[in-house]
Design a protein around this motif. Structure first.
Motif, PDB file in Angstrom:
ATOM      1  N   GLY A  96       0.817  -1.221   0.036  1.00 57.55           N
ATOM      2  CA  GLY A  96      -0.059  -0.066  -0.105  1.00 57.55           C
ATOM      3  C   GLY A  96       0.842   1.042   0.029  1.00 57.55           C
ATOM      4  N   ILE A  97       0.631   2.285   0.938  1.00 55.05           N
ATOM      5  CA  ILE A  97       1.288   3.414   0.969  1.00 55.05           C
ATOM      6  C   ILE A  97       2.647   3.134   1.684  1.00 55.05           C
ATOM      7  N   GLY A  98       3.222   1.874   2.099  1.00 55.56           N
ATOM      8  CA  GLY A  98       4.524   1.818   2.609  1.00 55.56           C
ATOM      9  C   GLY A  98       5.646   2.211   1.822  1.00 55.56           C
ATOM     10  N   GLY A 124      -4.368  11.358  15.159  1.00 56.76           N
ATOM     11  CA  GLY A 124      -4.639  10.519  14.182  1.00 56.76           C
ATOM     12  C   GLY A 124      -3.214   9.359  13.982  1.00 56.76           C
ATOM     13  N   LEU A 125      -3.770   8.454  12.935  1.00 60.80           N
ATOM     14  CA  LEU A 125      -2.496   7.570  12.980  1.00 60.80           C
ATOM     15  C   LEU A 125      -1.457   8.194  12.191  1.00 60.80           C
ATOM     16  N   GLY A 126      -1.654   9.285  11.342  1.00 59.86           N
ATOM     17  CA  GLY A 126      -0.620   9.674  10.497  1.00 59.86           C
ATOM     18  C   GLY A 126       0.384  10.225  11.377  1.00 59.86           C
ATOM     19  N   LEU A 127       0.404  10.185  12.546  1.00 64.16           N
ATOM     20  CA  LEU A 127       1.422  10.891  13.507  1.00 64.16           C
ATOM     21  C   LEU A 127       1.763   9.928  14.691  1.00 64.16           C
ATOM     22  N   CYS A 180       2.219   3.222  13.506  1.00 65.66           N
ATOM     23  CA  CYS A 180       1.222   2.657  14.093  1.00 65.66           C
ATOM     24  C   CYS A 180       0.130   1.933  12.939  1.00 65.66           C
ATOM     25  N   HIS A 181       0.187   2.706  11.928  1.00 68.99           N
ATOM     26  CA  HIS A 181      -0.956   2.521  10.992  1.00 68.99           C
ATOM     27  C   HIS A 181      -0.681   1.595   9.999  1.00 68.99           C
ATOM     28  N   GLY A 182      -1.701   1.122   9.154  1.00 69.20           N
ATOM     29  CA  GLY A 182      -1.621  -0.166   8.118  1.00 69.20           C
ATOM     30  C   GLY A 182      -1.134   0.724   7.089  1.00 69.20           C
ATOM     31  N   SER A 183      -1.497  -0.196   5.935  1.00 66.66           N
ATOM     32  CA  SER A 183      -0.968   0.047   4.476  1.00 66.66           C
ATOM     33  C   SER A 183      -2.004   0.992   3.773  1.00 66.66           C
ATOM     34  N   ALA A 184      -2.972   1.322   4.407  1.00 68.51           N
ATOM     35  CA  ALA A 184      -3.918   2.413   3.703  1.00 68.51           C
ATOM     36  C   ALA A 184      -4.246   2.179   2.439  1.00 68.51           C
ATOM     37  N   PRO A 185      -4.654   0.931   1.976  1.00 64.23           N
ATOM     38  CA  PRO A 185      -4.957   0.882   0.546  1.00 64.23           C
ATOM     39  C   PRO A 185      -5.746   1.989  -0.284  1.00 64.23           C
ATOM     40  N   ASP A 186      -6.724   2.207   0.729  1.00 73.36           N
ATOM     41  CA  ASP A 186      -7.571   3.333   0.083  1.00 73.36           C
ATOM     42  C   ASP A 186      -6.946   4.451  -0.541  1.00 73.36           C
ATOM     43  N   ILE A 187      -5.589   4.771  -0.038  1.00 72.52           N
ATOM     44  CA  ILE A 187      -5.237   6.056  -0.505  1.00 72.52           C
ATOM     45  C   ILE A 187      -3.619   5.713  -1.252  1.00 72.52           C
ATOM     46  N   ALA A 188      -3.404   4.391  -1.367  1.00 75.98           N
ATOM     47  CA  ALA A 188      -1.973   3.904  -1.869  1.00 75.98           C
ATOM     48  C   ALA A 188      -2.033   4.617  -3.471  1.00 75.98           C
ATOM     49  N   LYS A 238      -0.514  11.139  -1.241  1.00 76.33           N
ATOM     50  CA  LYS A 238      -1.072  12.037  -0.244  1.00 76.33           C
ATOM     51  C   LYS A 238      -0.879  11.238   1.113  1.00 76.33           C
ATOM     52  N   ALA A 239      -0.230  10.262   1.293  1.00 68.18           N
ATOM     53  CA  ALA A 239      -0.050   9.702   2.517  1.00 68.18           C
ATOM     54  C   ALA A 239       0.771  10.344   3.434  1.00 68.18           C
ATOM     55  N   ASN A 240       0.560  10.504   4.591  1.00 72.37           N
ATOM     56  CA  ASN A 240       1.227  11.210   5.501  1.00 72.37           C
ATOM     57  C   ASN A 240       2.508  10.517   6.010  1.00 72.37           C
ATOM     58  N   PRO A 241       3.911  11.038   5.590  1.00 75.13           N
ATOM     59  CA  PRO A 241       4.960  10.198   5.943  1.00 75.13           C
ATOM     60  C   PRO A 241       5.441  10.386   7.695  1.00 75.13           C
ATOM     61  N   PRO A 252      -2.961  15.781   3.308  1.00 71.93           N
ATOM     62  CA  PRO A 252      -4.345  16.302   3.567  1.00 71.93           C
ATOM     63  C   PRO A 252      -5.032  15.730   4.786  1.00 71.93           C
ATOM     64  N   ASP A 253      -4.568  14.620   5.387  1.00 75.18           N
ATOM     65  CA  ASP A 253      -5.045  14.159   6.581  1.00 75.18           C
ATOM     66  C   ASP A 253      -4.823  15.178   7.813  1.00 75.18           C
ATOM     67  N   LEU A 254      -3.907  16.012   7.701  1.00 76.01           N
ATOM     68  CA  LEU A 254      -3.700  17.042   8.532  1.00 76.01           C
ATOM     69  C   LEU A 254      -4.271  18.445   8.225  1.00 76.01           C
TER      70      LEU A 254
HETATM   71  P1  ATP Z   1      -4.124  -2.165   9.962  1.00 80.53           P
HETATM   72  O1  ATP Z   1      -5.220  -3.356  10.278  1.00 80.53           O
HETATM   73  O2  ATP Z   1      -3.192  -2.855   9.139  1.00 80.53           O
HETATM   74  O3  ATP Z   1      -3.497  -1.520  11.037  1.00 80.53           O
HETATM   75  P2  ATP Z   1      -6.204  -0.541   9.227  1.00 80.53           P
HETATM   76  O4  ATP Z   1      -7.116  -1.410   8.457  1.00 80.53           O
HETATM   77  O5  ATP Z   1      -6.655  -0.619  10.676  1.00 80.53           O
HETATM   78  O6  ATP Z   1      -4.950  -1.496   8.815  1.00 80.53           O
HETATM   79  P3  ATP Z   1      -4.878   1.608   7.974  1.00 80.53           P
HETATM   80  O7  ATP Z   1      -4.452   0.921   6.845  1.00 80.53           O
HETATM   81  O8  ATP Z   1      -4.231   2.076   9.151  1.00 80.53           O
HETATM   82  O9  ATP Z   1      -6.283   0.945   8.764  1.00 80.53           O
HETATM   83  O10 ATP Z   1      -5.860   2.940   7.707  1.00 80.53           O
HETATM   84  C1  ATP Z   1      -6.939   3.610   8.280  1.00 80.53           C
HETATM   85  C2  ATP Z   1      -7.418   4.938   7.806  1.00 80.53           C
HETATM   86  O11 ATP Z   1      -6.467   5.887   8.028  1.00 80.53           O
HETATM   87  C3  ATP Z   1      -7.614   4.626   6.151  1.00 80.53           C
HETATM   88  O12 ATP Z   1      -8.732   5.636   5.700  1.00 80.53           O
HETATM   89  C4  ATP Z   1      -6.427   5.403   5.842  1.00 80.53           C
HETATM   90  O13 ATP Z   1      -6.342   6.149   4.590  1.00 80.53           O
HETATM   91  C5  ATP Z   1      -5.934   6.374   6.901  1.00 80.53           C
HETATM   92  N1  ATP Z   1      -4.442   6.550   7.021  1.00 80.53           N
HETATM   93  C6  ATP Z   1      -3.502   5.486   7.626  1.00 80.53           C
HETATM   94  N2  ATP Z   1      -2.134   5.873   7.586  1.00 80.53           N
HETATM   95  C7  ATP Z   1      -2.269   6.988   7.011  1.00 80.53           C
HETATM   96  C8  ATP Z   1      -1.297   7.824   6.466  1.00 80.53           C
HETATM   97  N3  ATP Z   1       0.189   7.703   6.842  1.00 80.53           N
HETATM   98  N4  ATP Z   1      -1.308   8.982   5.840  1.00 80.53           N
HETATM   99  C9  ATP Z   1      -3.098   9.339   5.556  1.00 80.53           C
HETATM  100  N5  ATP Z   1      -3.960   8.587   5.721  1.00 80.53           N
HETATM  101  C10 ATP Z   1      -3.632   7.373   6.583  1.00 80.53           C
END
Ligand code: ATP
Length: 367
Positions: free
Chosen positions: A14-16, A261-264, A280-288, A292-295, A341-343
């Motif tokens: 994803g955004i990894g 939020g998770l982006g921080l 802490c966040h996951g791979s956020a496939p919805d924005i991969a 625009k992923a927050n680094p 954008p998340d911030l």
């Molecule tokens: P996991 O179970 O692997 O932790 P998850 O399904 O709980 O993953 P995330 O992949 O962390 O969820 O995403 C949750 C929401 O947060 C999504 O809408 C994603 O786009 C948003 N999100 C997560 N990380 C970021 C980031 N670095 N920048 C912007 N948005 C993010």
């Protein structure tokens, strides 16, 4: 003397890869302007996309390299549509925790001045505490091996004396370090549910035993439900919290929410010999793929790596760079300058990362 460190890099899914690129660039730039340390980064394959292509989620060679590297940087792994035949998600990060016995999941919760938080903090109250999540046993013990029949499902919670002692000692050492840096009063709180479960009464009794060997530090207890309440009502009161795996999993997301939020939210999983640093966040496939992923959570995790390596190998310059990196992110968040954008900003991942790099390692310094 210049110290050289081998860093295993898992870009993941994803955004990894998107958030890893600016993070490694910042680390390279910091090392380039320092006489004290250099890095040798090696990208390693693992994750859901790799599994989909090859049938392997964590190749043996990657595991071996990671095991002998000085530290592991990992972005995010797993994709909702790629699963093992039993239906569970691909999570090599959990395999790494078990394989390298990374018992201490370190989840800092900091709300610096001007930080993003849904809380209305009193003017004189800053939030800076650390949640330590035991990361190898607890209710994750029977992960993927619980039993399920048509009418009944059973999972096992396991607490061992050895791992509990390790994680409690880690927590007390951290409280001591924080106290010496003026970041806390030197207090560890054991978070449990000892009033209901025998396993947690056992957990607490081990904690009390370890507390006795740290007479210079304060120790107390809190039930997990009350802790969730107090994290919202008076989060400035905590210093170091230590808890079981599942409780820690849930409370660390609450902590991420408090920080905006998770982006921080950065994290580290630390054992006796090895450590993994990942957001802490996951791979956020919805924005991969959208740029625009927050680094910042990844960059803050890299700052934790600098601090851990600098402490372990006694390289003060690395600890100083860790602080500088954290301060740069804090400043960008406080001013909402060049943020994604998340911030509330319009910056791309690359722009947000480049802004941090300019602050901590100006081009002329690394040229
Ligand atoms: P996991 O179970 O692997 O932790 P998850 O399904 O709980 O993953 P995330 O992949 O962390 O969820 O995403 C949750 C929401 O947060 C999504 O809408 C994603 O786009 C948003 N999100 C997560 N990380 C970021 C980031 N670095 N920048 C912007 N948005 C993010």
């Amino acid at each position: 003397m210049t110290r050289s460190f081998q860093i295993a890099v898992f870009e993941g899914d994803g955004i990894g890869p998107e958030i890893m690129v600016p993070t490694v660039e910042i680390l390279r730039a910091l090392a380039a302007q320092s006489d004290a340390y250099t890095f040798d980064f090696r990208r390693l394959p693992a994750g859901a996309a790799h599994y989909a292509n090859t049938g392997e989620s964590l190749p043996q060679l990657a595991l071996e390299y990671a095991g002998q590297a000085d530290a592991i940087l990992l972005s995010a792994m797993g994709l909702p549509d790629v699963r093992y035949p039993d239906g569970t998600e691909i999570s090599p990060q959990i395999e790494l925790r078990k394989k390298f016995n990374l018992f201490a999941g370190v989840r800092p919760v900091r709300i610096p001045p001007g930080g993003l938080t849904p809380l209305k903090l009193p003017d004189n109250k800053g939030v800076d505490f650390v949640l330590i999540r035991e990361s190898t046993e607890g209710l994750f013990h029977s992960q993927a091996a619980g039993t399920v029949t048509e009418d009944d499902a059973t999972e096992t919670l396991r607490i061992t004396r050895k791992t509990s002692e390790d994680v409690f000692n880690f927590a007390f050492q951290l409280a001591k370090d924080r106290k010496s840096q003026g970041r806390g009063p030197g207090r560890v709180t054991c978070v449990d549910k000892a009033n209901v479960f025998r396993a947690f009464a056992f957990f607490r009794s081990i904690f009390d035993g370890i507390a006795k060997s740290h007479p210079d530090l304060a120790a107390d207890h809190a039930y997990v439900d009350a802790t969730a309440l107090w994290m919202v009502q008076k989060p400035w009161d905590f210093d170091v919290l230590v808890t079981e795996n599942m409780f820690g999993d849930i409370l660390s997301d609450l902590g991420a929410g408090l920080m905006g939020g998770l982006g921080l939210a950065p994290s580290a999983d630390i054992g006796h010999h090895q450590a993994v640093f990942q957001p802490c966040h996951g791979s956020a496939p919805d924005i991969a793929g959208e740029g625009k992923a927050n680094p910042f959570a990844m960059i803050l995790s890299a700052a934790m790596m600098l601090d851990w390596l600098g402490t372990k190998h006694d390289v003060p310059a690395m600890r100083a760079d860790a602080n500088a990196l954290q301060a740069a992110v804090d400043q960008q968040v406080a001013t909402r300058q060049t943020v994604t954008p998340d911030l509330g900003g319009t910056a791309t991942t690359a722009e947000a990362g480049a802004a941090i790099q300019t602050m901590v390692a100006p081009v002329e310094a690394v040229a």
